[in-house]
Design a protein around this motif. Structure first.
Motif, PDB file in Angstrom:
ATOM      1  N   VAL A 411       0.868  -1.144  -0.078  1.00 27.80           N
ATOM      2  CA  VAL A 411       0.163   0.129   0.072  1.00 27.80           C
ATOM      3  C   VAL A 411       0.857   1.162  -0.146  1.00 27.80           C
ATOM      4  N   ASP A 412       0.789   2.074  -1.105  1.00 29.22           N
ATOM      5  CA  ASP A 412       1.715   3.011  -1.150  1.00 29.22           C
ATOM      6  C   ASP A 412       0.796   4.441  -0.638  1.00 29.22           C
ATOM      7  N   VAL A 413       1.346   4.922   0.432  1.00 31.44           N
ATOM      8  CA  VAL A 413       0.490   6.025   1.158  1.00 31.44           C
ATOM      9  C   VAL A 413       1.106   7.355   0.880  1.00 31.44           C
ATOM     10  N   LYS A 414       0.342   7.965   0.192  1.00 30.72           N
ATOM     11  CA  LYS A 414       0.797   9.424  -0.309  1.00 30.72           C
ATOM     12  C   LYS A 414       0.530  10.520   0.549  1.00 30.72           C
ATOM     13  N   GLY A 415       1.328  11.436   0.463  1.00 29.06           N
ATOM     14  CA  GLY A 415       0.902  12.855   1.157  1.00 29.06           C
ATOM     15  C   GLY A 415      -0.150  13.755   0.288  1.00 29.06           C
ATOM     16  N   ASN A 416      -0.430  14.713   0.754  1.00 32.77           N
ATOM     17  CA  ASN A 416      -1.338  15.725   0.051  1.00 32.77           C
ATOM     18  C   ASN A 416      -0.850  16.697  -0.477  1.00 32.77           C
ATOM     19  N   PRO A 417      -0.804  17.187  -1.838  1.00 27.72           N
ATOM     20  CA  PRO A 417      -1.591  16.654  -2.792  1.00 27.72           C
ATOM     21  C   PRO A 417      -1.064  15.156  -3.166  1.00 27.72           C
ATOM     22  N   VAL A 418      -2.199  14.331  -3.652  1.00 21.48           N
ATOM     23  CA  VAL A 418      -1.741  13.019  -4.138  1.00 21.48           C
ATOM     24  C   VAL A 418      -1.291  13.007  -5.519  1.00 21.48           C
ATOM     25  N   LEU A 419      -1.354  14.050  -6.304  1.00 18.90           N
ATOM     26  CA  LEU A 419      -0.930  14.009  -7.620  1.00 18.90           C
ATOM     27  C   LEU A 419      -0.816  15.344  -8.288  1.00 18.90           C
ATOM     28  N   THR A 420       0.408  15.820  -8.744  1.00 18.67           N
ATOM     29  CA  THR A 420       0.538  16.949  -9.420  1.00 18.67           C
ATOM     30  C   THR A 420       0.696  16.550 -10.803  1.00 18.67           C
ATOM     31  N   ILE A 421      -0.131  17.364 -11.751  1.00 15.44           N
ATOM     32  CA  ILE A 421      -0.057  17.045 -13.278  1.00 15.44           C
ATOM     33  C   ILE A 421       0.357  18.175 -14.012  1.00 15.44           C
ATOM     34  N   GLY A 422       1.401  18.250 -14.844  1.00 14.64           N
ATOM     35  CA  GLY A 422       1.863  19.005 -15.675  1.00 14.64           C
ATOM     36  C   GLY A 422       2.908  20.255 -15.142  1.00 14.64           C
ATOM     37  N   GLN A 423       3.688  20.803 -16.110  1.00 13.99           N
ATOM     38  CA  GLN A 423       4.680  21.851 -15.783  1.00 13.99           C
ATOM     39  C   GLN A 423       4.701  22.944 -16.691  1.00 13.99           C
ATOM     40  N   LYS A 424       5.365  24.064 -16.575  1.00 15.26           N
ATOM     41  CA  LYS A 424       5.205  25.126 -17.394  1.00 15.26           C
ATOM     42  C   LYS A 424       5.730  24.853 -18.834  1.00 15.26           C
ATOM     43  N   GLY A 425       4.862  25.032 -19.784  1.00 16.26           N
ATOM     44  CA  GLY A 425       5.302  24.764 -21.193  1.00 16.26           C
ATOM     45  C   GLY A 425       4.012  24.795 -22.188  1.00 16.26           C
ATOM     46  N   SER A 426       4.371  24.525 -23.309  1.00 19.41           N
ATOM     47  CA  SER A 426       3.255  24.581 -24.386  1.00 19.41           C
ATOM     48  C   SER A 426       3.228  23.169 -25.055  1.00 19.41           C
ATOM     49  N   GLY A 427       4.141  22.341 -24.738  1.00 23.75           N
ATOM     50  CA  GLY A 427       3.880  20.938 -25.279  1.00 23.75           C
ATOM     51  C   GLY A 427       3.068  20.047 -24.750  1.00 23.75           C
ATOM     52  N   VAL A 428       2.959  18.765 -25.135  1.00 25.92           N
ATOM     53  CA  VAL A 428       1.793  17.913 -24.695  1.00 25.92           C
ATOM     54  C   VAL A 428       1.930  17.569 -23.314  1.00 25.92           C
ATOM     55  N   GLY A 429       0.853  17.687 -22.395  1.00 22.15           N
ATOM     56  CA  GLY A 429       1.118  17.419 -21.197  1.00 22.15           C
ATOM     57  C   GLY A 429       1.517  18.766 -20.296  1.00 22.15           C
ATOM     58  N   GLU A 430       2.132  19.539 -20.789  1.00 28.05           N
ATOM     59  CA  GLU A 430       2.400  21.037 -20.081  1.00 28.05           C
ATOM     60  C   GLU A 430       1.531  21.761 -20.316  1.00 28.05           C
ATOM     61  N   LEU A 431       1.592  22.714 -19.213  1.00 22.93           N
ATOM     62  CA  LEU A 431       0.283  23.860 -19.086  1.00 22.93           C
ATOM     63  C   LEU A 431       1.179  25.276 -18.934  1.00 22.93           C
ATOM     64  N   SER A 432       0.351  26.245 -19.263  1.00 23.30           N
ATOM     65  CA  SER A 432       0.876  27.637 -19.229  1.00 23.30           C
ATOM     66  C   SER A 432      -0.431  28.419 -18.708  1.00 23.30           C
ATOM     67  N   TRP A 433      -0.340  28.926 -17.362  1.00 19.72           N
ATOM     68  CA  TRP A 433      -1.294  29.648 -16.700  1.00 19.72           C
ATOM     69  C   TRP A 433      -2.689  29.097 -16.871  1.00 19.72           C
ATOM     70  N   PRO A 434      -2.853  27.849 -16.189  1.00 21.02           N
ATOM     71  CA  PRO A 434      -4.284  27.087 -16.168  1.00 21.02           C
ATOM     72  C   PRO A 434      -5.114  27.876 -15.161  1.00 21.02           C
ATOM     73  N   VAL A 435      -6.429  28.032 -15.801  1.00 25.10           N
ATOM     74  CA  VAL A 435      -7.412  28.970 -14.905  1.00 25.10           C
ATOM     75  C   VAL A 435      -8.538  28.411 -14.530  1.00 25.10           C
ATOM     76  N   GLY A 436      -9.231  27.717 -15.710  1.00 27.47           N
ATOM     77  CA  GLY A 436     -10.396  27.032 -15.575  1.00 27.47           C
ATOM     78  C   GLY A 436     -10.541  25.517 -15.390  1.00 27.47           C
ATOM     79  N   VAL A 437     -11.127  24.840 -14.731  1.00 22.53           N
ATOM     80  CA  VAL A 437     -11.015  23.519 -14.680  1.00 22.53           C
ATOM     81  C   VAL A 437     -12.392  22.491 -14.484  1.00 22.53           C
ATOM     82  N   ALA A 438     -12.533  21.792 -15.263  1.00 25.68           N
ATOM     83  CA  ALA A 438     -13.784  20.905 -15.118  1.00 25.68           C
ATOM     84  C   ALA A 438     -13.455  19.330 -15.156  1.00 25.68           C
ATOM     85  N   VAL A 439     -14.395  18.556 -14.968  1.00 29.28           N
ATOM     86  CA  VAL A 439     -14.381  17.173 -14.982  1.00 29.28           C
ATOM     87  C   VAL A 439     -15.416  16.441 -15.701  1.00 29.28           C
ATOM     88  N   ASP A 440     -15.044  15.591 -16.934  1.00 29.88           N
ATOM     89  CA  ASP A 440     -16.081  15.119 -17.834  1.00 29.88           C
ATOM     90  C   ASP A 440     -16.598  13.893 -17.118  1.00 29.88           C
TER      91      ASP A 440
END
Length: 678
Positions: A411-440
């Motif tokens: 059992v891998d016990v994680k801290g909080n946050p449990v996951l961080t997604i992305g880093q600064k950039g314009s490539g696939v999986g990278e983010l630049s000034w994220p502002v709005g978020v939703a879940v499909d």
């Protein structure tokens, strides 16, 4: 046939409402085919939400017209009329109605023309009179009026076919009830036999095994209770299905044999739907119980060596090799769970006594973590614990002193946050000034990037980028998804608007109603209506799906509205106000219900609140731009918990994932962080 009905079946019980226990008054039929007085159902519906049938507990979804929109039970009405006519006959005088009870029916008239209903428009599923066929239901492309008797005869034939399908299913369920009864009858003798065996064995062990004897007897008793409870529950479940099918059969039989043509057409579709639903419903008719007995594991000559390990226990139907354990994600400082399913040799969930299940978990240093094992349902057990440290823990699970397959588990016990997604950039999986978020609907995270002017869809479990598409507008901000999975994205500044994209990112249309100048946050109701925060006008807009204005909300009360979220189950719309440093709660009628918060860094205070969402329990989740915190409030605005600060110190949009994590758009950190809460 009519005389037999009058003498045998026509009883007060059939004409009595199960709620008020009086003769029906304006009887209405529920989808499960049980009938009640209209007024009784009105009162019942005001007291119970969600609504269930008072007799069979089947969930009831009322039509748009409420109770008044339910079908009227004209067959019962006819019998009530017949009863009244029979009661009014003079003593010794044969009642004409009694001679012809099967044809004793109330006349139905057209509410518009006051003429007798003689036709049935198959296109409209409506009864019509002669005048209707000339005016509103003229035969042609859109209308097909047919004589009622013709359509009724066809419907009766269909219902007759359903009756033939019911009989074999009834016998199958009745046989299952008998089988459960047979096993219940053997339950106590089985217990008594096992108890006698255990007593005979443990008498030979005397003082050495006295404590163990009490333990085994307790297990036997508990197993008996568990099995008894399981078998009784199984019997009740099967009898419940039997009652539903029998009731439907009776109703269908009465409709076929005694119902008027009008009544058959009134309830035919409803009867067919109910019966077909019951016939196709998968029902587990097997009880999966076998007699338990006491088993001797060791000869008496070896008793002094390993008393607790080797002496007998209660043999149950559990096959340890087939038991399954699901380890769920674990977070430091939160209650975490693993789920054990005890299965029999057929691979079906089965009960066992609580002493048969043991679970232990150790932290990375080998120290034991307190665990608790609780039964949740048939064969399902919850193993709960609260880890104090992060890192790899080891979970050991045993059933009947045997390790289940795969035990011990990592059992891998994680801290909080449990996951961080992305880093600064314009490539696939990278983010630049994220502002709005939703879940499909699939649980993926959709994020609006101001810097890259695009929407990127990310896997919430792995963080992998699934797809992205460009968005128009100078300053994209809010994002929401409608019931069809389409994206709605707001942008303010030059070329502002509310834009709708399909699932693949194709622009479908742009909404720029005159009432909207600076759209920021957006949310979509289940019926397609939208709520948009209107920055420069300092208000929120309730819009139709086509963008037309329904009403403006919060004008004169809001100073700097940013994000919006609607809790439809409670009828409340929440708005973050970054200038007032408050959260405002409005009804969809536009009236202010309450507000909470003030500027500050203490619990319950805000520094430029930005994102807002609610969870199924009504808790309100708010993110702050000024200090990067995320706070959780009760439905009335009472502070409960804080998280963060997020990476970069500026929390923007927030959304809730299906598995209960808070997804936060970290503006300055150019990433999405997932937090466990509560």
């Amino acid at each position: 046939m009519a005389s037999k009905m009058a003498s045998d079946d026509f009883v007060d019980e059939f004409l009595t409402c199960a709620i008020c226990m009086r003769h029906y008054r304006a009887p209405k039929i529920l989808p499960c085919l049980h009938s009640f007085c209209r007024e009784c159902l009105h009162e019942w519906a005001t007291k119970q939400q969600p609504l269930e049938c008072p007799t069979c507990r089947e969930p009831v979804r009322l039509p748009d017209q409420g109770v008044d929109g339910l079908r009227t039970n004209f067959y019962v009405n006819n019998l009530l009329d017949f009863a009244a006519a029979k009661k009014g006959a003079e003593p010794g005088v044969p009642c004409q109605a009694e001679k012809d009870a099967g044809n004793f029916h109330r006349k139905r008239h057209c509410p518009k023309h006051n003429q007798k209903l003689v036709f049935y428009c198959e296109n409209c599923n409506a009864f019509v009179c002669m005048a209707c066929t000339v005016v509103d239901h003229r035969p042609g492309k859109h209308h097909n009026p047919v004589e009622i008797a013709t359509v009724a005869q066809r419907r009766k034939a269909e219902l007759q076919g359903l009756l033939q399908d019911i009989d074999p299913r009834l016998k199958e369920i009745q046989d299952a009830v008998k089988e459960v009864d047979r096993k219940i009858s053997k339950l106590v003798p089985s217990k008594e036999a096992a108890t006698d065996q255990a007593k005979a064995y443990f008498r030979k062990l005397a003082d050495l095994l006295q404590k163990r004897e009490e333990e085994i007897l307790s297990q036997i008793d508990e197993q008996c209770r568990a099995d008894g409870k399981a078998l009784q529950a199984k019997k009740e479940a099967i009898e419940f299905e039997l009652a539903g099918l029998t009731s439907a059969q009776t109703f269908c039989q009465q409709a076929v044999e005694h119902g008027s043509d009008v009544h058959v057409l009134e309830v035919g579709n409803q009867v067919q739907t109910r019966v077909e639903t019951l016939l196709t419903k998968e029902v587990d008719l097997e009880s999966d119980w076998s007699e338990f007995q006491f088993v001797e594991n060791l000869a008496l000559v070896h008793v002094e060596k390993r008393v607790l390990d080797i002496f007998g226990g209660v043999k149950t139907n559990v096959d340890v090799s087939k038991c399954k354990v699901v380890v769920k994600p674990a977070v430091q400082g939160f209650k975490c769970v693993a789920e054990l399913t005890t299965l029999n040799k057929k691979g079906r969930p089965c009960f066992t006594n609580s002493r048969a299940v043991k679970a232990d978990i150790k932290d990375p240093s080998g120290k034991n973590v307190a665990t608790r094992v609780l039964t949740k349902s048939r064969g399902l057990w919850e193993i709960s614990y609260t880890p104090k440290v992060t890192g790899n823990h080891r979970l050991e699970v045993k059933v009947n002193s045997q390790q289940v397959t795969g035990s011990p588990f990592d059992v891998d016990v994680k801290g909080n946050p449990v996951l961080t997604i992305g880093q600064k950039g314009s490539g696939v999986g990278e983010l630049s000034w994220p502002v709005g978020v939703a879940v499909d609907k699939d649980g993926n995270i959709a994020v609006v990037e101001r810097g890259n002017k695009r929407v990127q869809v990310l896997n919430a479990d792995t963080g992998q980028s699934l797809r992205s598409f460009p968005v128009e507008g100078e300053k994209p901000y809010g994002i929401a998804l409608d019931s069809e999975g389409r994206f709605l994205v707001t942008s303010w500044g030059e070329n502002y608007g509310l834009r709708r994209y399909n699932n693949e990112g194709k622009l479908l249309n742009t909404l720029t109603p005159d009432c909207m100048r600076s759209p920021h946050g957006v949310t979509v109701l289940k019926d397609g209506r939208m709520v948009v925060s209107n920055g420069t006008q300092k208000s929120c807009l309730l819009l139709q799906p086509d963008g037309s204005l329904i009403r403006e909300i919060g004008k004169g009360q809001l100073q700097g509205p940013v994000s919006v979220s609607v809790d439809e189950s409670r009828g409340v719309k929440f708005v973050t106000d970054m200038i007032a440093h408050k959260i405002f709660a409005f009804g969809l009628d536009g009236n202010l219900k309450f507000d909470f918060g003030r500027q500050g860094d203490n619990d319950g205070e805000f520094q430029q609140p930005r994102g807002v969402t609610t969870d199924p329990a009504g808790n309100i989740i708010v993110s702050n731009a000024g200090n990067g915190r995320v706070q959780v409030f009760a439905p009335d605005g009472t502070f409960k918990q804080k998280l963060g600060p997020v990476k970069g110190g500026h929390a923007s949009g927030v959304a809730l994932t299906p598995d209960g994590y808070i997804a936060v758009a970290c503006w300055g950190g150019h990433c999405i962080e997932l937090y466990r809460y509560m």
